[in-house]
Motif scaffolding. Structure first.
Motif, mmCIF file in Angstrom:
data_model
loop_
_atom_site.group_PDB
_atom_site.id
_atom_site.type_symbol
_atom_site.label_atom_id
_atom_site.label_comp_id
_atom_site.label_asym_id
_atom_site.label_seq_id
_atom_site.Cartn_x
_atom_site.Cartn_y
_atom_site.Cartn_z
ATOM 1 N N HIS A 427 -1.952 -9.369 -25.105
ATOM 2 C CA HIS A 427 -2.006 -8.439 -23.975
ATOM 3 C C HIS A 427 -0.914 -7.385 -24.142
ATOM 4 N N ARG A 428 -1.310 -6.209 -24.603
ATOM 5 C CA ARG A 428 -0.369 -5.126 -24.844
ATOM 6 C C ARG A 428 -0.467 -4.060 -23.756
ATOM 7 N N VAL A 429 0.608 -3.333 -23.585
ATOM 8 C CA VAL A 429 0.640 -2.214 -22.652
ATOM 9 C C VAL A 429 0.282 -0.957 -23.419
ATOM 10 N N ALA A 430 -0.689 -0.218 -22.922
ATOM 11 C CA ALA A 430 -1.102 1.009 -23.598
ATOM 12 C C ALA A 430 -0.005 2.059 -23.486
ATOM 13 N N ASP A 431 0.139 2.863 -24.535
ATOM 14 C CA ASP A 431 1.135 3.923 -24.556
ATOM 15 C C ASP A 431 0.506 5.171 -23.939
ATOM 16 N N ARG A 432 0.783 5.387 -22.640
ATOM 17 C CA ARG A 432 0.203 6.525 -21.926
ATOM 18 C C ARG A 432 1.325 7.297 -21.219
ATOM 19 N N PRO A 433 2.179 7.972 -21.987
ATOM 20 C CA PRO A 433 3.365 8.597 -21.376
ATOM 21 C C PRO A 433 3.030 9.745 -20.430
ATOM 22 N N ASP A 434 1.918 10.451 -20.636
ATOM 23 C CA ASP A 434 1.593 11.612 -19.810
ATOM 24 C C ASP A 434 0.395 11.350 -18.906
ATOM 25 N N ARG A 435 0.137 10.096 -18.601
ATOM 26 C CA ARG A 435 -1.001 9.762 -17.749
ATOM 27 C C ARG A 435 -0.748 10.272 -16.330
ATOM 28 N N VAL A 436 -1.769 10.822 -15.714
ATOM 29 C CA VAL A 436 -1.698 11.314 -14.343
ATOM 30 C C VAL A 436 -2.786 10.633 -13.534
ATOM 31 N N GLU A 437 -2.394 9.937 -12.496
ATOM 32 C CA GLU A 437 -3.352 9.248 -11.634
ATOM 33 C C GLU A 437 -3.081 9.638 -10.183
ATOM 34 N N PRO A 438 -4.122 9.930 -9.401
ATOM 35 C CA PRO A 438 -3.899 10.229 -7.976
ATOM 36 C C PRO A 438 -3.455 8.978 -7.227
ATOM 37 N N ARG A 439 -2.481 9.120 -6.343
ATOM 38 C CA ARG A 439 -1.993 7.993 -5.561
ATOM 39 C C ARG A 439 -2.869 7.845 -4.322
ATOM 40 N N LEU A 440 -4.127 7.520 -4.564
ATOM 41 C CA LEU A 440 -5.118 7.395 -3.504
ATOM 42 C C LEU A 440 -5.934 6.134 -3.712
ATOM 43 N N HIS A 441 -6.429 5.546 -2.634
ATOM 44 C CA HIS A 441 -7.268 4.359 -2.692
ATOM 45 C C HIS A 441 -8.723 4.755 -2.485
ATOM 46 N N LYS A 442 -9.594 4.153 -3.268
ATOM 47 C CA LYS A 442 -11.026 4.384 -3.089
ATOM 48 C C LYS A 442 -11.597 3.475 -2.013
ATOM 49 N N ARG A 443 -11.177 2.187 -2.014
ATOM 50 C CA ARG A 443 -11.698 1.239 -1.031
ATOM 51 C C ARG A 443 -11.081 1.515 0.340
ATOM 52 N N ARG A 444 -11.941 1.648 1.331
ATOM 53 C CA ARG A 444 -11.479 1.976 2.670
ATOM 54 C C ARG A 444 -10.887 0.766 3.361
ATOM 55 N N PRO A 445 -9.820 0.959 4.163
ATOM 56 C CA PRO A 445 -9.238 -0.185 4.883
ATOM 57 C C PRO A 445 -10.103 -0.578 6.076
ATOM 58 N N LYS A 446 -9.891 -1.797 6.548
ATOM 59 C CA LYS A 446 -10.580 -2.245 7.752
ATOM 60 C C LYS A 446 -9.982 -1.531 8.965
ATOM 61 N N HIS A 447 -10.822 -1.312 9.947
ATOM 62 C CA HIS A 447 -10.421 -0.491 11.086
ATOM 63 C C HIS A 447 -9.713 -1.344 12.133
ATOM 64 N N TYR A 448 -8.443 -1.541 11.925
ATOM 65 C CA TYR A 448 -7.592 -2.205 12.901
ATOM 66 C C TYR A 448 -6.512 -1.217 13.338
ATOM 67 N N GLY A 449 -6.149 -1.317 14.591
ATOM 68 C CA GLY A 449 -5.073 -0.480 15.087
ATOM 69 C C GLY A 449 -3.719 -1.039 14.704
ATOM 70 N N TYR A 450 -2.681 -0.401 15.183
ATOM 71 C CA TYR A 450 -1.306 -0.819 14.889
ATOM 72 C C TYR A 450 -0.603 -1.231 16.173
ATOM 73 N N LEU A 451 0.327 -2.150 16.028
ATOM 74 C CA LEU A 451 1.135 -2.554 17.166
ATOM 75 C C LEU A 451 2.022 -1.393 17.603
ATOM 76 N N THR A 452 1.996 -1.089 18.889
ATOM 77 C CA THR A 452 2.873 -0.059 19.431
ATOM 78 C C THR A 452 3.906 -0.652 20.384
ATOM 79 N N LYS A 453 3.847 -1.970 20.567
ATOM 80 C CA LYS A 453 4.827 -2.703 21.367
ATOM 81 C C LYS A 453 4.832 -4.137 20.872
ATOM 82 N N PRO A 454 5.835 -4.940 21.214
ATOM 83 C CA PRO A 454 5.906 -6.320 20.698
ATOM 84 C C PRO A 454 4.639 -7.116 20.981
ATOM 85 N N ARG A 455 4.300 -8.009 20.057
ATOM 86 C CA ARG A 455 3.073 -8.797 20.146
ATOM 87 C C ARG A 455 3.033 -9.645 21.417
ATOM 88 N N VAL A 456 4.201 -10.145 21.841
ATOM 89 C CA VAL A 456 4.226 -11.004 23.025
ATOM 90 C C VAL A 456 3.774 -10.233 24.262
#
Length: 466
Positions: A427-456
């Motif tokens: 298992h070798r690491v490819a030599d790709r010194p000038d590789r450019v990849e977008p820092r983006l995800h293709k798979r969409r996340p599940k639609h959950y909201g975020y905590l805006t106050k303590p869970r309790v």
């Protein structure tokens, strides 16, 4: 160590060495040496009893826990039970309390001592052709790690002020010194996320005693600080970094070496805070500044200035450019620790156990890099060219055969280890010194909201409205 514990020590120490190919006629078999482990055991101030969770057994279970995809204590204890049953021993309790208490009894110095000893031992044994210009180069950088949201962790490592109380997580800053030749962690330090004396520069001052004269420190532009560079040079340690944004290079001044390459004196600045070592620092620091042009097809040319205290003219601008480009390995090493070894979110609920968990991750990281160095030596390649994730997968796949090899002869174990090293080197690491990849995800996340106050508060609201 008491004589009554030495037989126990030999048995468990031999087993721990076999897990990471540290016996037989393989190279680098003295990285996890008996002396280094005994030195770590001396940090335990009380004599331990002949119990199931002895120090080395606890360490082995802890190592398996951080290397496993399931980091839970329950899974770690289950693996110990399976191991004992497979060897004809009686099973221990499946409760995790005894294991957690055993981890708590071991001092943090026990873990840190083994990490430093293994990292230094591996780096001292690297082959000459793995070095840069016959010099040992070390990389220094830091990262943030999230902790469980407990009052103890919040007290020692409080969450960032940008997060609301009750919905944030404690954050610890982890800095490490990596070997460029073999990837081993030589030393590490911890601090809070923010505050006076909590920066990477302040932590570097606490790790300087680990460097030796002739070493080279490779770091990002944050380390381009007059005080730290002068302190390193006073110890005979050189630094290669990028020019800080607050400084401007004027190649019309100083001693010209070649075009865009000169030696200049930096006068001692007015330091904001005074430390004990400042009195012995010189009035000026002689450095070398080299302008390097980075050309990539399809992109605009970019120019950077590399600063170093290496004044030897035999080291060309091209050599410095290649070395600074190798600093990207530092980012890869930190990513490996946080992503591949899942150290980005820890599990322990107290600051002391959190630091022990980090040290155990670093120990596992060093032992895996030892296997990579063994494979690189056998197959005539660079350790950096071997894939870390592939090495972990091979180790996990062969784990049952490695454990069963205890009953086999040394020759049979050597053959098994050669098969493992061949699989690792594949298992070798490819030599790709000038590789450019977008820092983006293709798979969409599940639609959950975020905590805006303590869970309790949410739970109380739902209980009242239901």
């Amino acid at each position: 160590m008491r004589d009554s514990n030495y037989g126990w020590f030999q048995h468990n120490f031999s087993f721990l060495r076999r897990q990471f190919l540290q016996d037989g006629d393989l190279p680098f078999t003295e990285v996890l040496s008996e002396d280094s482990v005994i030195e770590a055991l001396t940090t335990i101030e009380v004599a331990w009893k002949d119990r199931i969770y002895s120090p080395l057994v606890t360490l082995w279970v802890f190592l398996g826990q951080v290397l496993s995809a399931d980091h839970s204590c329950r899974a770690a204890v289950a693996r110990l039970i399976a191991h004992r049953v497979s060897r004809g021993q009686g099973p221990c309790s499946a409760e995790t309390s005894a294991y957690c208490q055993a981890r708590k009894r071991l001092p943090e110095a026990f873990f840190s001592s083994i990490v430093r000893n293994t990292g230094r031992a591996l780096d001292d044994e690297v082959k000459t052709e793995w070095l840069w210009k016959q010099r040992r180069v070390y990389m220094y950088d830091g990262a943030m790690v999230a902790l469980p949201d407990t009052p103890e962790n919040q007290s020692d490592y409080p969450q960032p002020k940008t997060q609301k109380p009750g919905i944030g997580y404690p954050v610890v800053r982890v800095v490490a010194v990596f070997s460029l030749a073999c990837g081993a962690v030589i030393d590490a330090g911890f601090s809070r996320y923010a505050g006076k004396g909590q920066s990477e520069l302040a932590l570097l001052r606490g790790l300087m005693n680990g460097f030796r004269p002739g070493d080279v420190l490779l770091a990002d532009r944050l380390m381009c600080s007059w005080r730290e560079m002068a302190m390193l040079k006073a110890r005979g340690v050189h630094i290669v970094t990028r020019l800080s944004a607050v400084r401007k290079a004027d190649f019309r001044r100083g001693k010209r070496v070649r075009k865009d390459n000169h030696v200049v004196d930096w006068p001692k600045p007015q330091l904001r805070s005074v430390v004990s070592s400042d009195e012995s620092l010189p009035d000026s620091l002689t450095v070398r500044e080299v302008r390097i042009r980075l050309d990539r097809p399809g992109f605009r040319s970019k120019t950077i200035v590399v600063v170093t205290t290496l004044l030897d003219e035999e080291i060309t601008a091209s050599d410095l450019a290649d070395l600074y480009r190798a600093r990207w390995n530092n980012e890869v090493d930190l990513r490996t620790l946080k992503q591949t070894m899942q150290m980005d979110v820890l599990r322990c609920k107290t600051p002391e156990l959190t630091r022990k968990e980090i040290w155990t991750h670093l120990l596992a990281y060093n032992l895996i890099h030892t296997m990579m160095a063994q494979a690189a030596n056998r197959h005539k390649c660079q350790p950096r060219s071997i894939n870390f994730k592939g090495t972990v997968q091979v180790l996990q796949a062969f784990q049952t055969r490695i454990e069963a090899s205890a009953q086999r002869s040394l020759h049979a174990r050597t053959i098994l280890y050669e098969q493992i090293l061949e699989a690792i080197a594949t298992h070798r690491v490819a030599d790709r010194p000038d590789r450019v990849e977008p820092r983006l995800h293709k798979r969409r996340p599940k639609h959950y909201g975020y905590l805006t106050k303590p869970r309790v508060e949410y739970k109380t609201h739902y209980a009242q409205t239901s």
